[in-house]
Design a protein around this motif. Structure first.
Motif, PDB file in Angstrom:
ATOM      1  N   PHE A  84       0.819  -1.205   0.000  1.00 12.83           N
ATOM      2  CA  PHE A  84       0.000   0.000   0.000  1.00 12.83           C
ATOM      3  C   PHE A  84       0.857   1.261   0.000  1.00 12.83           C
ATOM      4  CE2 PHE A  84      -2.814  -3.163   2.040  1.00 12.83           C
ATOM      5  CZ  PHE A  84      -3.760  -3.210   1.028  1.00 12.83           C
ATOM      6  N   THR A  85       2.002   1.205   0.637  1.00 14.11           N
ATOM      7  CA  THR A  85       2.900   2.358   0.652  1.00 14.11           C
ATOM      8  C   THR A  85       3.406   2.664  -0.741  1.00 14.11           C
ATOM      9  OG1 THR A  85       3.588   1.828   2.900  1.00 14.11           O
ATOM     10  CG2 THR A  85       5.045   3.260   1.624  1.00 14.11           C
ATOM     11  N   TYR A  86       3.885   1.654  -1.447  1.00  7.82           N
ATOM     12  CA  TYR A  86       4.442   1.888  -2.776  1.00  7.82           C
ATOM     13  C   TYR A  86       3.360   2.216  -3.808  1.00  7.82           C
ATOM     14  CZ  TYR A  86       8.773   0.293  -0.755  1.00  7.82           C
ATOM     15  OH  TYR A  86       9.880   0.168   0.046  1.00  7.82           O
ATOM     16  N   VAL A  87       2.198   1.602  -3.672  1.00  2.74           N
ATOM     17  CA  VAL A  87       1.098   1.948  -4.580  1.00  2.74           C
ATOM     18  C   VAL A  87       0.683   3.400  -4.368  1.00  2.74           C
ATOM     19  CG1 VAL A  87      -1.329   1.500  -5.104  1.00  2.74           C
ATOM     20  CG2 VAL A  87       0.258  -0.399  -4.896  1.00  2.74           C
ATOM     21  N   SER A  88       0.559   3.811  -3.121  1.00  4.20           N
ATOM     22  CA  SER A  88       0.144   5.190  -2.855  1.00  4.20           C
ATOM     23  C   SER A  88       1.221   6.189  -3.278  1.00  4.20           C
ATOM     24  CB  SER A  88      -0.219   5.374  -1.387  1.00  4.20           C
ATOM     25  OG  SER A  88       0.870   5.093  -0.570  1.00  4.20           O
ATOM     26  N   LEU A  89       2.487   5.845  -3.104  1.00  3.20           N
ATOM     27  CA  LEU A  89       3.547   6.733  -3.587  1.00  3.20           C
ATOM     28  C   LEU A  89       3.520   6.858  -5.107  1.00  3.20           C
ATOM     29  CD1 LEU A  89       6.515   5.683  -1.273  1.00  3.20           C
ATOM     30  CD2 LEU A  89       5.308   7.874  -1.277  1.00  3.20           C
ATOM     31  N   GLY A  90       3.254   5.763  -5.798  1.00  2.68           N
ATOM     32  CA  GLY A  90       3.134   5.822  -7.257  1.00  2.68           C
ATOM     33  C   GLY A  90       1.946   6.648  -7.701  1.00  2.68           C
ATOM     34  N   ILE A  91       0.820   6.512  -7.006  1.00  7.25           N
ATOM     35  CA  ILE A  91      -0.367   7.293  -7.356  1.00  7.25           C
ATOM     36  C   ILE A  91      -0.129   8.773  -7.089  1.00  7.25           C
ATOM     37  CG2 ILE A  91      -2.757   7.743  -6.672  1.00  7.25           C
ATOM     38  CD1 ILE A  91      -3.080   4.714  -6.327  1.00  7.25           C
ATOM     39  N   ILE A  92       0.494   9.077  -5.968  1.00 16.63           N
ATOM     40  CA  ILE A  92       0.804  10.475  -5.659  1.00 16.63           C
ATOM     41  C   ILE A  92       1.712  11.068  -6.728  1.00 16.63           C
ATOM     42  CG2 ILE A  92       2.068  11.968  -4.050  1.00 16.63           C
ATOM     43  CD1 ILE A  92       0.933  10.168  -1.802  1.00 16.63           C
ATOM     44  N   ALA A  93       2.724  10.327  -7.149  1.00 17.36           N
ATOM     45  CA  ALA A  93       3.633  10.818  -8.191  1.00 17.36           C
ATOM     46  C   ALA A  93       2.893  11.017  -9.505  1.00 17.36           C
ATOM     47  CB  ALA A  93       4.793   9.842  -8.371  1.00 17.36           C
ATOM     48  N   ALA A  94       2.035  10.069  -9.879  1.00 18.68           N
ATOM     49  CA  ALA A  94       1.288  10.196 -11.130  1.00 18.68           C
ATOM     50  C   ALA A  94       0.350  11.392 -11.095  1.00 18.68           C
ATOM     51  CB  ALA A  94       0.498   8.909 -11.391  1.00 18.68           C
ATOM     52  N   LEU A  95      -0.321  11.599  -9.970  1.00 22.56           N
ATOM     53  CA  LEU A  95      -1.228  12.739  -9.868  1.00 22.56           C
ATOM     54  C   LEU A  95      -0.482  14.069  -9.856  1.00 22.56           C
ATOM     55  CD1 LEU A  95      -3.881  11.349  -7.374  1.00 22.56           C
ATOM     56  CD2 LEU A  95      -4.093  11.660  -9.842  1.00 22.56           C
ATOM     57  N   LEU A  96       0.693  14.103  -9.240  1.00 25.51           N
ATOM     58  CA  LEU A  96       1.481  15.328  -9.263  1.00 25.51           C
ATOM     59  C   LEU A  96       1.960  15.651 -10.679  1.00 25.51           C
ATOM     60  CD1 LEU A  96       3.596  15.142  -5.986  1.00 25.51           C
ATOM     61  CD2 LEU A  96       1.841  16.812  -6.589  1.00 25.51           C
ATOM     62  N   VAL A  97       2.389  14.628 -11.426  1.00 29.89           N
ATOM     63  CA  VAL A  97       2.787  14.854 -12.812  1.00 29.89           C
ATOM     64  C   VAL A  97       1.608  15.361 -13.621  1.00 29.89           C
ATOM     65  CG1 VAL A  97       3.547  13.704 -14.939  1.00 29.89           C
ATOM     66  CG2 VAL A  97       4.696  13.226 -12.787  1.00 29.89           C
ATOM     67  N   TRP A  98       0.436  14.767 -13.409  1.00 26.97           N
ATOM     68  CA  TRP A  98      -0.766  15.200 -14.126  1.00 26.97           C
ATOM     69  C   TRP A  98      -1.088  16.663 -13.792  1.00 26.97           C
ATOM     70  CZ3 TRP A  98      -3.912  13.424 -17.874  1.00 26.97           C
ATOM     71  CH2 TRP A  98      -5.109  14.101 -18.052  1.00 26.97           C
TER      72      TRP A  98
END
Length: 104
Positions: A84-98
């Protein structure tokens, strides 16, 4: 008025049965998000890719990179919910890029 052989549950079920008109009326607000403009895409060698796909790939790359960094630094052994930590970090990064690249 009940006809012979019909129960209240039969009448109630018939009243709740959706018709095509009801479904169309309820689906109309869902179509309000469609715009006349094209979808946000970018061209790579003549093929159009949606922007969310690029953001998703960047999010996955960031999550993998942070996993390697956490393994090297020893933080990974302290984490209790690694997935869950790595999935949420990936989602946060993707949303920040967006937000930074394609946002308002």
């Amino acid at each position: 008025m009940m006809l012979t052989g019909q129960t209240h549950s039969d009448q109630f079920g018939r009243m709740l049965r959706p018709s095509a008109r009801h479904i169309g009326f309820c689906a109309t607000p869902l179509l309000s998000g469609c715009a006349a403009q094209s979808a946000p895409t970018f061209s790579i060698f003549g093929a159009y890719f949606p922007d969310w796909m690029l953001c998703g790939m960047i999010g996955v790359a960031v999550a993998v990179g942070l996993r390697v960094l956490f393994l090297i630094s020893g933080i990974d052994s302290v984490l209790s919910l690694r997935l869950f930590t790595y999935v949420s970090l990936g989602i946060i990064a993707a949303l920040l890029v967006w937000l930074i690249a394609f946002g308002p």
